[in-house]
Design an enzyme around this catalytic site. Structure first.
Site, PDB file in Angstrom:
ATOM      1  CB  ALA A   1      10.118   4.053 -12.526  1.00 52.18           C
ATOM      2  CD  GLU A   2       9.667  -0.920  -8.625  1.00 49.86           C
ATOM      3  OE1 GLU A   2       8.869  -0.768  -7.542  1.00 49.86           O
ATOM      4  OE2 GLU A   2       8.925  -0.892  -9.751  1.00 49.86           O
TER       5      GLU A   2
ATOM      6  CG  PHE B   1       6.438  -5.013  -0.383  1.00 50.40           C
ATOM      7  CD1 PHE B   1       6.230  -5.595   0.650  1.00 50.40           C
ATOM      8  CD2 PHE B   1       5.867  -3.696  -0.436  1.00 50.40           C
ATOM      9  CE1 PHE B   1       5.701  -5.136   1.918  1.00 50.40           C
ATOM     10  CE2 PHE B   1       5.270  -3.178   0.450  1.00 50.40           C
ATOM     11  CZ  PHE B   1       5.047  -3.831   1.749  1.00 50.40           C
ATOM     12  CG  ASP B   2       9.164 -10.034  -1.201  1.00 50.35           C
ATOM     13  OD1 ASP B   2       7.940  -9.701  -1.616  1.00 50.35           O
ATOM     14  OD2 ASP B   2       9.261 -10.314  -0.211  1.00 50.35           O
TER      15      ASP B   2
ATOM     16  CG  HIS C   1       3.130  -6.615  -0.861  1.00 49.30           C
ATOM     17  ND1 HIS C   1       2.230  -6.650  -2.233  1.00 49.30           N
ATOM     18  CD2 HIS C   1       3.114  -5.595  -0.606  1.00 49.30           C
ATOM     19  CE1 HIS C   1       1.879  -5.637  -2.370  1.00 49.30           C
ATOM     20  NE2 HIS C   1       2.491  -4.805  -1.555  1.00 49.30           N
TER      21      HIS C   1
END
Length: 325
Positions: free
Chosen positions: A59-60, A83-84, A129
């Site tokens: 959960a960013e 990842f970006d 990604h």
């Protein structure tokens, strides 16, 4: 001097920061037992414990929100976004909270949070990604945005970012994680965090790059030299704040400039560079500032990413075009 990959240099830089300050925490998805998807945090949980190297839920937004709370209580969290393309669920917390708290509190509160983001393509990954989302964050006042391109800078810049009183978005060029260089792991004679560096002196064209594109531009400079053209390659290192003085000194001398980045050209960070250079160097420019970057499409499938990413030929073509005016 120790030979380190860029990824290992980041690991050593994180380790140094954690040794020097017990308030430094590392948190993110799989950063603990696994050591991160790219093994950047490998071994840190074993050495510093689960209270300082924290495996978070997937959960960013929760990762950044928790880091904001920790920073308000005196900690220095270093958050890893795997990842970006996964940073966007955290954009609300970064843009509306992390970036604004210092201004909102009239300077009474600071949020020394580092958000590490592997960026760029070139590893044959699937959708989400291989993004280059730097322009979203350079546009957000209140954030410092930096990116390393080599192991030496990786080691120093991660430590300098952690020491910063302001939130730092730290982009790591994932296809350069395995590049090696000699690193002075016991020294502190570092280039200042927000200072650009001339990595290849030249006379005829200034080439501006950052992150994964720096190595490509150095290869282009070597190829151009065989044709009698001297390219000056500048690694910007810091995108916000921007070391515009180093840039304008070079462009005023060469009279030509090419900007290279992996993100789409339209509204990319190169547009800001082109505008600033035109304002400051107008009477010394021999040609318009040209940009080489990704196309205005979502990042393509890996089998055609080589056609999407700026390469030596596209950079040299832009250099040739600067001599057409």
């Amino acid at each position: 001097m120790t030979t380190l990959t860029l990824g290992k240099a980041l690991n050593e830089g994180l380790r140094k920061a954690m040794e020097n300050d017990p308030k430094v925490l590392v948190m993110g998805e799989d950063v603990g037992k696994l050591g991160g998807v790219f093994r950047i945090t490998d071994g840190l949980q074993k050495d510093f414990g689960e209270e300082r190297v924290i495996d978070t839920p997937l959960a960013e937004s929760g990762i950044i929100g928790t880091a904001i709370g920790l920073a308000l209580r005196g900690y220095r969290p270093v958050c890893e976004i795997q990842f970006d393309g996964f940073v966007f669920p955290a954009a609300d917390q970064i843009i509306t909270q992390l970036a604004k708290m210092r201004m909102r509190s009239l300077g009474a509160l600071s949020l020394p949070v580092v958000v590490r983001i592997p960026c760029g393509g070139g590893i044959g990954a699937v959708e989400h990604h291989s993004e280059s989302p730097e322009a979203y964050f350079t546009h957000t006042a209140g954030l410092r945005v930096v990116t390393c391109s080599n192991p030496v800078d990786a080691f120093s810049m991660i430590q300098q970012s952690i020491a910063s009183p302001d939130p730092v978005i730290f982009f790591e060029p994932k296809r350069r994680y395995w590049d090696k260089a000699e690193v002075e792991v016991d020294g502190t004679d570092w280039t200042p965090l927000h200072e650009a560096r001339v990595v290849q002196p030249g006379e005829h064209v200034t080439v501006l790059a950052y992150g994964p594109s720096v190595k490509t531009c150095l290869e282009a400079a070597a190829a151009a030299a065989s044709e009698g053209r001297s390219l000056e390659v500048i690694d910007l290192r810091s995108l916000n704040p921007l070391d515009i003085g180093t840039v304008t000194e070079s462009v005023n001398r060469t009279g030509r400039c090419v900007v290279v980045h992996e993100a789409p050209v339209f509204s990319g960070f190169g547009a800001e560079l082109a505008a600033r250079i035109t304002e400051r160097c107008f009477y010394r420019l021999e040609a318009p500032v040209l940009r080489v970057g990704g196309f205005s499409t979502p990042y393509p499938p890996s089998r055609v990413e080589d056609d999407y990413l700026p390469d030596l030929d596209r950079i040299l073509d832009a250099v040739d075009r600067t001599f057409g005016w």
